[in-house]
Design an enzyme around this catalytic site. Sequence first.
Site, PDB file in Angstrom:
ATOM      1  N   PRO A 144       0.839  -1.218   0.000  1.00  0.00           N
ATOM      2  CA  PRO A 144       0.000   0.000   0.000  1.00  0.00           C
ATOM      3  C   PRO A 144       0.870   1.264   0.000  1.00  0.00           C
ATOM      4  O   PRO A 144       1.846   1.346   0.730  1.00  0.00           O
ATOM      5  CB  PRO A 144      -0.784  -0.109   1.312  1.00  0.00           C
ATOM      6  CG  PRO A 144      -0.591  -1.494   1.811  1.00  0.00           C
ATOM      7  CD  PRO A 144       0.670  -2.013   1.209  1.00  0.00           C
ATOM      8  N   GLU A 145       0.520   2.213  -0.859  1.00  0.00           N
ATOM      9  CA  GLU A 145       1.224   3.503  -0.924  1.00  0.00           C
ATOM     10  C   GLU A 145       0.234   4.592  -0.474  1.00  0.00           C
ATOM     11  O   GLU A 145      -0.863   4.294  -0.024  1.00  0.00           O
ATOM     12  CB  GLU A 145       1.755   3.753  -2.343  1.00  0.00           C
ATOM     13  CG  GLU A 145       2.743   2.670  -2.806  1.00  0.00           C
ATOM     14  CD  GLU A 145       3.311   2.916  -4.206  1.00  0.00           C
ATOM     15  OE1 GLU A 145       3.429   4.079  -4.634  1.00  0.00           O
ATOM     16  OE2 GLU A 145       3.645   1.921  -4.877  1.00  0.00           O
ATOM     17  N   ARG A 178       2.291 -11.163   5.711  1.00  0.00           N
ATOM     18  CA  ARG A 178       3.761 -11.150   5.676  1.00  0.00           C
ATOM     19  C   ARG A 178       4.384 -10.491   6.916  1.00  0.00           C
ATOM     20  O   ARG A 178       5.600 -10.468   7.052  1.00  0.00           O
ATOM     21  CB  ARG A 178       4.223 -10.477   4.387  1.00  0.00           C
ATOM     22  CG  ARG A 178       3.769 -11.282   3.158  1.00  0.00           C
ATOM     23  CD  ARG A 178       4.239 -10.702   1.865  1.00  0.00           C
ATOM     24  NE  ARG A 178       5.680 -10.727   1.736  1.00  0.00           N
ATOM     25  CZ  ARG A 178       6.347 -10.188   0.733  1.00  0.00           C
ATOM     26  NH1 ARG A 178       5.681  -9.579  -0.237  1.00  0.00           N
ATOM     27  NH2 ARG A 178       7.659 -10.242   0.679  1.00  0.00           N
TER      28      ARG A 178
END
Length: 278
Positions: free
Chosen positions: A2-3, A114
Site C-alpha cells: 500500500p502507498e 507477511r
Amino acid sequence: MPELPEVEVIRRDLEREVVGRKIKKVDVGEMRAIRRHPNKKHFIGQLEGRKITRLERRGKYLLFTLDDGQTLVTHLGMSGQLLRATQSRAAVQKHTHVVLTFTQGGQLRFRDPRTFGEMFVVEDGGMDAVPEVAELGVDPLETPLSWEDFGRMLTARKVKLKPLLMDQKFLAGLGNIYSDEVLFTAGLAHDRHSDTLSTQEVRRLYRALVETIQDAVKYRGTTLDDNGYVDLGGTPGEFQGHLRVYGHEGDPCRRCRRPIMRRKTGGRSTYFCEACQV
Ligand SMILES: [Zn+2]
C-alpha cells in the site's frame, strides 16, 4: 505494497467508521505485529478504555489520536489490511494479528500475512522519538506546496528522479507503483537527475504527482493480487485498471504505441516508455 493513495482511502474510511468509538477490549495474536512493545499486556493496557478522537495520515502511516493524548500508529508494511467487522462474531480471517473490539459497533481487525506491518502506541508528544514518522518529507496531498517550491527541492538534491520520489524523507507516501506512473505522466526518465529539469519539466512533474495521487484516491487505490490491498470494508481498489506503465511490460505505450519496457534496479522493477520519457 500500500502507498499513499491506498492508505488515504483507508484513513477516510476509518474517519467515518471508528472516530468517536471507545475501545473495550484488545486481542493480540502475533507479537511481531506489536514488536515495539515489551509484551502484549503493555500494548493492550494503553488502548483498553480509550476513545479514538481523530484519524490522520503521514505518508504511509496512520495515526489514531486517543482521548488521553496518546497515538496509535499503524503501518501496513507489505501486505497489511485494516478490516472493519460490524459484528464481533463475524468469522476472523487467517493472519489477523490485532483485534480492537469497540463498546458499541463491532471490531477493527489488523491482518497481515507477511507481518512487515505493525501497530504501536506513542505517548503524548512523543512522535519526535519515532524518526520514521518525524522525518517524513512533504506529503503530496496534505502539504501546501507550489511548483516553484517543488523545483527548489529537486534542484537541491542532484540525484536520480525515481529513487528521489520514493525517498520518504523527500516525499512521503510514494512507492514503486506511483513513482513509475508519475514519471510516465510527466514524460521524464527514471534516471534523470533532479537538478537537470527545465522549468517546464518541473511543472509537468509537479502536476503529474498531484494528479496521479488524486486520481488513485478517487479510484480507491490499486489492488494487484488476491492478497493485496483492500479498503476497510474488504473491497479491492480500481486504479489498477488505470495504470499506464506499472505491470504493463510489452504492452503498447498509450502515447506512442511502442512496447513498455521493464528494467530491474536495486531489486525493484521500473516500468517506462523509452520514447516518451526523456
Ligand atoms: Zn511512449
